[in-house]
Design an enzyme around this catalytic site. Structure first.
Site, PDB file in Angstrom:
ATOM      1  N   TYR A  91    -124.946  38.372 -73.993  1.00  0.00           N
ATOM      2  CA  TYR A  91    -123.584  37.392 -74.249  1.00  0.00           C
ATOM      3  C   TYR A  91    -121.905  37.242 -73.209  1.00  0.00           C
ATOM      4  CZ  TYR A  91    -124.423  40.659 -78.752  1.00  0.00           C
ATOM      5  OH  TYR A  91    -125.258  40.935 -79.882  1.00  0.00           O
ATOM      6  N   ASN A 112    -121.692  33.696 -87.301  1.00  0.00           N
ATOM      7  CA  ASN A 112    -122.628  33.444 -87.627  1.00  0.00           C
ATOM      8  C   ASN A 112    -123.132  33.009 -89.568  1.00  0.00           C
ATOM      9  OD1 ASN A 112    -124.667  31.037 -87.230  1.00  0.00           O
ATOM     10  ND2 ASN A 112    -126.252  32.729 -87.024  1.00  0.00           N
ATOM     11  N   CYS A 120    -128.344  33.801 -83.702  1.00  0.00           N
ATOM     12  CA  CYS A 120    -128.153  34.589 -82.767  1.00  0.00           C
ATOM     13  C   CYS A 120    -128.588  36.119 -82.779  1.00  0.00           C
ATOM     14  CB  CYS A 120    -126.719  34.572 -83.860  1.00  0.00           C
ATOM     15  SG  CYS A 120    -127.545  35.401 -85.892  1.00  0.00           S
ATOM     16  N   HIS A 121    -129.660  36.129 -83.157  1.00  0.00           N
ATOM     17  CA  HIS A 121    -130.692  36.926 -83.010  1.00  0.00           C
ATOM     18  C   HIS A 121    -131.754  37.143 -81.616  1.00  0.00           C
ATOM     19  CE1 HIS A 121    -133.364  34.129 -84.491  1.00  0.00           C
ATOM     20  NE2 HIS A 121    -133.973  34.958 -83.797  1.00  0.00           N
ATOM     21  N   GLU A 151    -141.603  35.794 -81.711  1.00  0.00           N
ATOM     22  CA  GLU A 151    -141.142  34.981 -81.437  1.00  0.00           C
ATOM     23  C   GLU A 151    -141.331  35.185 -80.337  1.00  0.00           C
ATOM     24  OE1 GLU A 151    -136.924  33.832 -81.309  1.00  0.00           O
ATOM     25  OE2 GLU A 151    -137.165  33.250 -83.507  1.00  0.00           O
TER      26      GLU A 151
END
Length: 161
Positions: A91, A112, A120-121, A151
């Protein structure tokens, strides 16, 4: 809410909101929701691209997006889209880049409307995973963990399990 599709995914069901031209939103629905076939061509394309992502996290999204939000939220969401698959940013890093505050970045993450495609993850705290879908624990964080593991993202932080 009216959805143009409901897609069963590994952690539940996604509600797809779109018009004929743009994807407007993706909602995380209860795992007990029944899937729903796409009611228009764009919803079908969104579902196909999401399924491709769940099969291979390197799959690219190309559907047109129209997320409703403030100018600041739009900047944060664009910064999120610039984070490559398999990577995370904090952040604070995004806040510094945008000359903003980490809390404002977190609020934009929570607002979002198109999660997964606007990733956003991939935004994490300096010393923890941060929040997800305006929650700091529970099923929301489990979904964030799942997406990051999918991912193969390795946040450079120590996360208590």
């Amino acid at each position: 809410m009216d959805y143009q599709a409901k897609l069963t995914v590994p952690f539940g069901v996604l509600g797809i909101c779109c018009d004929e031209r743009d994807l407007l939103g993706i909602d995380f629905l209860s795992a007990t929701e029944k899937s729903q076939h796409a009611t228009n061509a764009l919803a079908k394309t969104v579902c196909e691209q999401l399924l491709a992502y769940f099969a291979n996290p390197d799959a690219k999204f190309s559907v047109p997006l129209k997320p409703a939000g403030t100018a600041h939220q739009q900047k944060v969401w664009q910064a999120m889209r610039n984070i490559p698959c398999g990577k995370t940013r904090s952040y604070g890093e995004i806040a510094t880049e945008l000359k903003s505050a980490a809390q404002a970045v977190g609020q934009a993450c929570g607002a979002n409307p198109i999660p997964i495609i606007i990733p956003c993850h991939r935004i994490v705290g300096k010393s923890n995973l941060g929040g997800f879908m305006r929650h700091a624990s529970g099923a929301s964080i489990d979904i964030k963990r799942w997406l990051l593991a999918h991912e193969r993202a390795t946040p450079s932080l120590r996360v208590a399990t």
